[in-house]
Design a protein around this motif. Structure first.
Motif, mmCIF file in Angstrom:
data_model
loop_
_atom_site.group_PDB
_atom_site.id
_atom_site.type_symbol
_atom_site.label_atom_id
_atom_site.label_comp_id
_atom_site.label_asym_id
_atom_site.label_seq_id
_atom_site.Cartn_x
_atom_site.Cartn_y
_atom_site.Cartn_z
ATOM 1 N N TYR A 159 7.793 -74.869 24.730
ATOM 2 C CA TYR A 159 8.072 -73.844 25.706
ATOM 3 C C TYR A 159 6.575 -73.710 26.598
ATOM 4 C CZ TYR A 159 11.768 -73.052 22.533
ATOM 5 O OH TYR A 159 12.986 -73.384 21.572
ATOM 6 N N THR A 160 6.940 -72.868 27.702
ATOM 7 C CA THR A 160 5.973 -72.270 28.319
ATOM 8 C C THR A 160 6.146 -70.890 28.449
ATOM 9 O OG1 THR A 160 7.073 -72.286 30.457
ATOM 10 C CG2 THR A 160 5.540 -74.102 30.214
ATOM 11 N N MET A 161 5.085 -69.873 28.328
ATOM 12 C CA MET A 161 5.073 -68.600 28.531
ATOM 13 C C MET A 161 4.454 -67.814 29.688
ATOM 14 S SD MET A 161 4.494 -67.673 24.515
ATOM 15 C CE MET A 161 4.734 -65.883 24.907
ATOM 16 N N ALA A 162 5.033 -66.928 30.518
ATOM 17 C CA ALA A 162 4.146 -66.377 31.619
ATOM 18 C C ALA A 162 4.864 -65.151 31.966
ATOM 19 C CB ALA A 162 4.511 -67.232 33.055
ATOM 20 N N THR A 163 4.040 -64.234 32.322
ATOM 21 C CA THR A 163 4.277 -62.858 32.696
ATOM 22 C C THR A 163 3.224 -62.301 34.063
ATOM 23 O OG1 THR A 163 4.449 -60.747 32.082
ATOM 24 C CG2 THR A 163 2.800 -61.637 31.227
ATOM 25 N N ALA A 164 3.830 -61.516 34.765
ATOM 26 C CA ALA A 164 2.930 -61.122 35.843
ATOM 27 C C ALA A 164 2.816 -59.532 36.050
ATOM 28 C CB ALA A 164 3.495 -61.741 37.355
ATOM 29 N N SER A 165 1.748 -59.162 36.338
ATOM 30 C CA SER A 165 1.525 -57.669 36.603
ATOM 31 C C SER A 165 0.590 -57.492 37.739
ATOM 32 C CB SER A 165 0.638 -57.161 35.440
ATOM 33 O OG SER A 165 -0.702 -57.704 35.437
ATOM 34 N N VAL B 125 9.928 -66.836 28.706
ATOM 35 C CA VAL B 125 9.824 -67.894 27.704
ATOM 36 C C VAL B 125 10.793 -69.013 28.261
ATOM 37 C CG1 VAL B 125 9.957 -68.988 25.509
ATOM 38 C CG2 VAL B 125 8.960 -66.621 25.936
ATOM 39 N N ASN B 126 10.388 -70.049 28.772
ATOM 40 C CA ASN B 126 11.031 -71.068 29.532
ATOM 41 C C ASN B 126 11.080 -72.515 28.552
ATOM 42 O OD1 ASN B 126 12.423 -71.553 31.905
ATOM 43 N ND2 ASN B 126 11.092 -73.445 32.203
ATOM 44 N N LEU B 127 11.857 -72.984 28.149
ATOM 45 C CA LEU B 127 12.199 -74.305 27.621
ATOM 46 C C LEU B 127 11.231 -75.642 28.350
ATOM 47 C CD1 LEU B 127 13.166 -76.059 25.149
ATOM 48 C CD2 LEU B 127 15.186 -76.500 26.644
ATOM 49 N N ALA C 223 17.746 -71.861 27.656
ATOM 50 C CA ALA C 223 16.822 -72.573 28.596
ATOM 51 C C ALA C 223 15.538 -71.824 28.962
ATOM 52 C CB ALA C 223 17.564 -72.921 29.812
ATOM 53 N N ASN C 224 15.884 -70.442 29.036
ATOM 54 C CA ASN C 224 14.730 -69.282 29.115
ATOM 55 C C ASN C 224 15.207 -68.123 28.586
ATOM 56 O OD1 ASN C 224 16.007 -67.829 31.593
ATOM 57 N ND2 ASN C 224 15.871 -69.969 32.427
#
Length: 227
Positions: free
Chosen positions: A101-107, A182-184, A135-136
Motif C-alpha cells: 500500500y501507499t500512505m499519504a496525508t496533507a496539512s 491508504v491506497n492499494l 482499493a483505498n
C-alpha cells in the motif's frame, strides 16, 4: 543523508500515488523485497523496544498488522507525510502476506523541517481489516485510529479499529495518522507475486506467496506469540 528538497520530492511522489498516480512497473521492480526486509527490521525494533510494552502485550490480539518502515513528514507552509507500507494478516491460524500500500496525508499550517518515522499499526477489528481489502480507505474515517500507549508501564483499555505506534526522528514528535489515505498498490502486488492479485487473494485466501517474505512472517508469528 537526503536533502530537504529530496525529502519533499519523495513526499510529493507518495501523495500523488495515494491519489491514484502509480509508478511504472519498471520503477517498482526490485523495490518490493527491499520494503519487506525493511519491514522486518522495523518490527524487530518495536518488539525489542522497552517503551512499546502495550504493543508487545497486545500483538496476539491483532487481526492484521500494517508496517511502514519510513514515513516522511516534511513541510514549510504546506506540509504532509507519506510512505509505503505493507500488511500481513492472520488467517486460518497462520500469518499470510504481504499486501502493498501507499500512505499519504496533507496539512496546511506554520511548520518547518523534515522528519522520518517508522510505524507499526495493529488492526484490531474486522472492520479495520475489511477496510484493507478495498482499493483505498481513510484512517479515522472508514476505520477509527488511535495512538497506542507508549511507556514501560503503559496500561490502557484503548479501543479503535487501528492502534498505531510510531518511532519518530528529527524535528517532529511523531506522525498523526488521522485522515491518512491508504491506497492499494496494485503494481507492487503484481510485481511481487508475478501476476495481478487482490488483497483478498493475499490476505484471506492465501492464494499467493513469495518465499522472500518468510523471515518477516516468522517474525510476526513470533511477536504474536506463535512459533
Amino acid at each position: 543523508m537526503k536533502t530537504i528538497m529530496q525529502r519533499l520530492a519523495a513526499t510529493t511522489m507518495i501523495a500523488a500515488a495515494a491519489l491514484g498516480f502509480t509508478a511504472t512497473s519498471a520503477q517498482a521492480q526490485g523495490d518490493q523485497q527491499v520494503l519487506v526486509n525493511q519491514a522486518d527490521a522495523t518490527l524487530t525494533n518495536f518488539v525489542n523496544d522497552p517503551e512499546m510494552k502495550w504493543l508487545q502485550q497486545n500483538f496476539s490480539r491483532a487481526r492484521a498488522v500494517i508496517i511502514a518502515p519510513e514515513i516522511v513528514k516534511a513541510g514549510f507552509i504546506f506540509g504532509g507525510s507519506g510512505g509505503r507500507a505493507l500488511v500481513v494478516a492472520r488467517e486460518g491460524g497462520k500469518w499470510v502476506g504481504p499486501s502493498f500500500y501507499t500512505m499519504a496525508t496533507a496539512s496546511v499550517g506554520f511548520q518547518a523541517g523534515v522528519s522520518v518515522s517508522e510505524m507499526v499499526t495493529l488492526v484490531m477489528t474486522e472492520k479495520g481489516f475489511n477496510s484493507l481489502l478495498s482499493a483505498n480507505f481513510k484512517m479515522g474515517g472508514d476505520a477509527s485510529v488511535a495512538a497506542g500507549p507508549v511507556g514501560a508501564g503503559a496500561k490502557s483499555d484503548i479501543a479503535a479499529d487501528l492502534i498505531s505506534f510510531t518511532r519518530a526522528k528529527g524535528v517532529y514528535g511523531g506522525i498523526n495518522l488521522d485522515g491518512t489515505l491508504v491506497n492499494l498498490s496494485d503494481e507492487w502486488n503484481k510485481a511481487y507475486f508475478g501476476k495481478p492479485v487482490q488483497p483478498i487473494d493475499i490476505l484471506v485466501k492465501g492464494a499467493v506467496s513469495n518465499k522472500g517474505a518468510a523471515k518477516l512472517l516468522a517474525a510476526v508469528t513470533k511477536a504474536a506469540g506463535g512459533k
